[in-house]
Motif scaffolding. Structure first.
Motif, PDB file in Angstrom:
ATOM      1  N   GLU A 213     -38.902  -6.809   7.358  1.00  0.00           N
ATOM      2  CA  GLU A 213     -38.926  -5.714   6.392  1.00  0.00           C
ATOM      3  C   GLU A 213     -37.977  -4.596   6.804  1.00  0.00           C
ATOM      4  N   ALA A 214     -37.949  -4.283   8.107  1.00  0.00           N
ATOM      5  CA  ALA A 214     -37.047  -3.239   8.593  1.00  0.00           C
ATOM      6  C   ALA A 214     -35.593  -3.694   8.477  1.00  0.00           C
ATOM      7  N   ILE A 215     -35.333  -4.963   8.757  1.00  0.00           N
ATOM      8  CA  ILE A 215     -33.976  -5.490   8.617  1.00  0.00           C
ATOM      9  C   ILE A 215     -33.533  -5.414   7.161  1.00  0.00           C
ATOM     10  N   ALA A 216     -34.431  -5.764   6.250  1.00  0.00           N
ATOM     11  CA  ALA A 216     -34.096  -5.777   4.825  1.00  0.00           C
ATOM     12  C   ALA A 216     -33.692  -4.402   4.313  1.00  0.00           C
ATOM     13  N   GLU A 217     -34.282  -3.342   4.869  1.00  0.00           N
ATOM     14  CA  GLU A 217     -33.979  -1.984   4.418  1.00  0.00           C
ATOM     15  C   GLU A 217     -32.504  -1.645   4.570  1.00  0.00           C
ATOM     16  N   ASN A 218     -31.849  -2.238   5.563  1.00  0.00           N
ATOM     17  CA  ASN A 218     -30.449  -1.916   5.827  1.00  0.00           C
ATOM     18  C   ASN A 218     -29.474  -2.968   5.297  1.00  0.00           C
ATOM     19  N   MET A 219     -29.975  -3.818   4.406  1.00  0.00           N
ATOM     20  CA  MET A 219     -29.077  -4.774   3.746  1.00  0.00           C
ATOM     21  C   MET A 219     -28.463  -4.184   2.482  1.00  0.00           C
ATOM     22  N   TYR A 220     -29.028  -3.112   2.007  1.00  0.00           N
ATOM     23  CA  TYR A 220     -28.529  -2.379   0.837  1.00  0.00           C
ATOM     24  C   TYR A 220     -28.275  -3.343  -0.326  1.00  0.00           C
ATOM     25  N   ASP A 221     -27.112  -3.285  -0.932  1.00  0.00           N
ATOM     26  CA  ASP A 221     -26.853  -4.110  -2.113  1.00  0.00           C
ATOM     27  C   ASP A 221     -25.918  -5.277  -1.804  1.00  0.00           C
ATOM     28  N   ALA A 222     -26.011  -5.803  -0.589  1.00  0.00           N
ATOM     29  CA  ALA A 222     -25.190  -6.955  -0.204  1.00  0.00           C
ATOM     30  C   ALA A 222     -25.489  -8.138  -1.112  1.00  0.00           C
ATOM     31  N   GLU A 223     -24.447  -8.896  -1.409  1.00  0.00           N
ATOM     32  CA  GLU A 223     -24.579 -10.078  -2.257  1.00  0.00           C
ATOM     33  C   GLU A 223     -24.520 -11.379  -1.464  1.00  0.00           C
ATOM     34  N   ALA A 224     -24.105 -11.304  -0.231  1.00  0.00           N
ATOM     35  CA  ALA A 224     -24.022 -12.477   0.634  1.00  0.00           C
ATOM     36  C   ALA A 224     -24.166 -12.013   2.079  1.00  0.00           C
ATOM     37  N   ILE A 225     -24.633 -12.927   2.926  1.00  0.00           N
ATOM     38  CA  ILE A 225     -24.867 -12.610   4.336  1.00  0.00           C
ATOM     39  C   ILE A 225     -24.194 -13.648   5.220  1.00  0.00           C
ATOM     40  N   PHE A 226     -23.493 -13.164   6.239  1.00  0.00           N
ATOM     41  CA  PHE A 226     -23.024 -14.014   7.327  1.00  0.00           C
ATOM     42  C   PHE A 226     -23.882 -13.718   8.554  1.00  0.00           C
TER      43      PHE A 226
ATOM     44  N   VAL B  28     -20.672  -7.759   1.198  1.00  0.00           N
ATOM     45  CA  VAL B  28     -21.086  -8.771   2.160  1.00  0.00           C
ATOM     46  C   VAL B  28     -21.644  -8.103   3.408  1.00  0.00           C
ATOM     47  N   LEU B  29     -22.753  -8.630   3.920  1.00  0.00           N
ATOM     48  CA  LEU B  29     -23.308  -8.169   5.186  1.00  0.00           C
ATOM     49  C   LEU B  29     -22.933  -9.148   6.285  1.00  0.00           C
ATOM     50  N   VAL B  30     -22.357  -8.640   7.361  1.00  0.00           N
ATOM     51  CA  VAL B  30     -22.070  -9.440   8.548  1.00  0.00           C
ATOM     52  C   VAL B  30     -23.036  -9.029   9.643  1.00  0.00           C
ATOM     53  N   VAL B  31     -23.928  -9.925  10.015  1.00  0.00           N
ATOM     54  CA  VAL B  31     -24.886  -9.658  11.095  1.00  0.00           C
ATOM     55  C   VAL B  31     -24.259 -10.133  12.401  1.00  0.00           C
ATOM     56  N   GLY B  32     -24.082  -9.203  13.326  1.00  0.00           N
ATOM     57  CA  GLY B  32     -23.349  -9.489  14.559  1.00  0.00           C
ATOM     58  C   GLY B  32     -21.906  -9.053  14.443  1.00  0.00           C
ATOM     59  N   ALA B  33     -21.690  -7.932  13.764  1.00  0.00           N
ATOM     60  CA  ALA B  33     -20.339  -7.509  13.390  1.00  0.00           C
ATOM     61  C   ALA B  33     -19.484  -7.061  14.567  1.00  0.00           C
ATOM     62  N   ASN B  34     -20.091  -6.763  15.701  1.00  0.00           N
ATOM     63  CA  ASN B  34     -19.284  -6.310  16.835  1.00  0.00           C
ATOM     64  C   ASN B  34     -19.082  -7.404  17.880  1.00  0.00           C
ATOM     65  N   GLY B  35     -19.412  -8.652  17.528  1.00  0.00           N
ATOM     66  CA  GLY B  35     -19.221  -9.758  18.453  1.00  0.00           C
ATOM     67  C   GLY B  35     -17.828 -10.344  18.377  1.00  0.00           C
ATOM     68  N   ARG B  36     -17.601 -11.404  19.154  1.00  0.00           N
ATOM     69  CA  ARG B  36     -16.272 -12.033  19.209  1.00  0.00           C
ATOM     70  C   ARG B  36     -15.844 -12.561  17.847  1.00  0.00           C
ATOM     71  N   VAL B  37     -16.755 -13.220  17.176  1.00  0.00           N
ATOM     72  CA  VAL B  37     -16.456 -13.728  15.838  1.00  0.00           C
ATOM     73  C   VAL B  37     -16.624 -12.638  14.801  1.00  0.00           C
ATOM     74  N   GLY B  38     -17.705 -11.869  14.917  1.00  0.00           N
ATOM     75  CA  GLY B  38     -18.033 -10.878  13.898  1.00  0.00           C
ATOM     76  C   GLY B  38     -16.965  -9.830  13.670  1.00  0.00           C
ATOM     77  N   SER B  39     -16.351  -9.342  14.733  1.00  0.00           N
ATOM     78  CA  SER B  39     -15.339  -8.299  14.573  1.00  0.00           C
ATOM     79  C   SER B  39     -14.125  -8.821  13.812  1.00  0.00           C
ATOM     80  N   HIS B  40     -13.724 -10.055  14.111  1.00  0.00           N
ATOM     81  CA  HIS B  40     -12.610 -10.662  13.378  1.00  0.00           C
ATOM     82  C   HIS B  40     -13.015 -10.981  11.940  1.00  0.00           C
ATOM     83  N   LEU B  41     -14.262 -11.387  11.753  1.00  0.00           N
ATOM     84  CA  LEU B  41     -14.747 -11.725  10.417  1.00  0.00           C
ATOM     85  C   LEU B  41     -14.745 -10.509   9.504  1.00  0.00           C
ATOM     86  N   VAL B  42     -15.179  -9.370  10.021  1.00  0.00           N
ATOM     87  CA  VAL B  42     -15.155  -8.136   9.228  1.00  0.00           C
ATOM     88  C   VAL B  42     -13.746  -7.845   8.750  1.00  0.00           C
TER      89      VAL B  42
END
Length: 211
Positions: free
Chosen positions: A55-68, A3-17
């Motif tokens: 396109e640049a964002i997609a390069e760092n999604m790797y093999d994620a199956e879902a995105i938050f 799973v990819l979490v976009v905003g992983a260091n935010g208030r919600v994102g850090s807890h979500l990870v």
């Protein structure tokens, strides 16, 4: 899942990870900050810059199956981050053929008639950004989306109980929001649903199952 979490260091994102790892998922923790590392073998920090091209964002999604998508500019750059940044992540997801997309939005973002409620007046510009991002996700993509729309977030322990499809905005503990996001990933009943929520009386799994 991966799973990819976009905003992983935010208030919600850090807890979500943390909660996703706790539930057995591998997490790509997407953030614009570099040189971050995790002590968990199930977390890998990846560079996601919402000002970059899809396109640049997609390069760092790797093999994620879902995105938050839980990123936000805290009101500093609503058009480029909260609106167009979200759209670019959607475009990147489709480019990578990642179908599952869970968006953290704002309560009643799609219902402008409710924006004059006193609880929401200070959030109007944020709701405008979320309004058009949500519309893009629904009408301009073929993603298996869930859009979660809580009211104001508060730093309090979660009760594990919520109300959904609410008529009036109310407060939400971050923990309840995170648990609802995680449950949405596990529950196919939430696909193609816009879910308004607040802290409430129904266990989260039951509330989503009965949408």
């Amino acid at each position: 899942m991966k799973v990819l979490v976009v905003g992983a260091n935010g208030r919600v994102g850090s807890h979500l990870v943390d909660k996703l790892v706790e539930n057995g998922h591998f997490v790509y923790a997407g953030t614009r900050r570099d040189n971050l590392t995790s002590s968990s073998n199930n977390v890998r920090y990846v560079h996601i810059d919402l000002l970059a091209s899809p396109e640049a964002i997609a390069e760092n999604m790797y093999d994620a199956e879902a995105i938050f998508f839980v990123a936000g500019s805290k009101g500093k750059d609503l058009l480029k981050i909260d609106l167009n940044g979200a759209v670019k992540v959607m475009r990147a997801a489709e480019h990578k053929k990642i179908k599952r997309f869970i968006m953290l939005s704002s309560v009643f973002a799609l219902n402008q008639d409710k924006w004059n409620q006193s609880f929401l007046k200070d959030l109007t510009n944020y709701n405008i950004a979320k309004h058009f991002a949500d519309h893009w996700l629904i009408n301009n993509t073929k993603l298996d989306y869930t859009i979660l729309q809580p009211g104001v977030l508060k730093e309090e322990p979660g009760s594990g109980k919520i109300d959904v499809n609410i008529d009036y905005p109310s407060e939400n503990s971050i923990e309840n929001v995170v648990d609802t996001l995680v449950q949405s990933l596990q529950d196919p009943n939430t696909i193609e649903k816009v879910i308004t929520m607040s802290d409430g009386k129904t266990p989260i799994s039951d509330a989503l199952r009965n949408l």
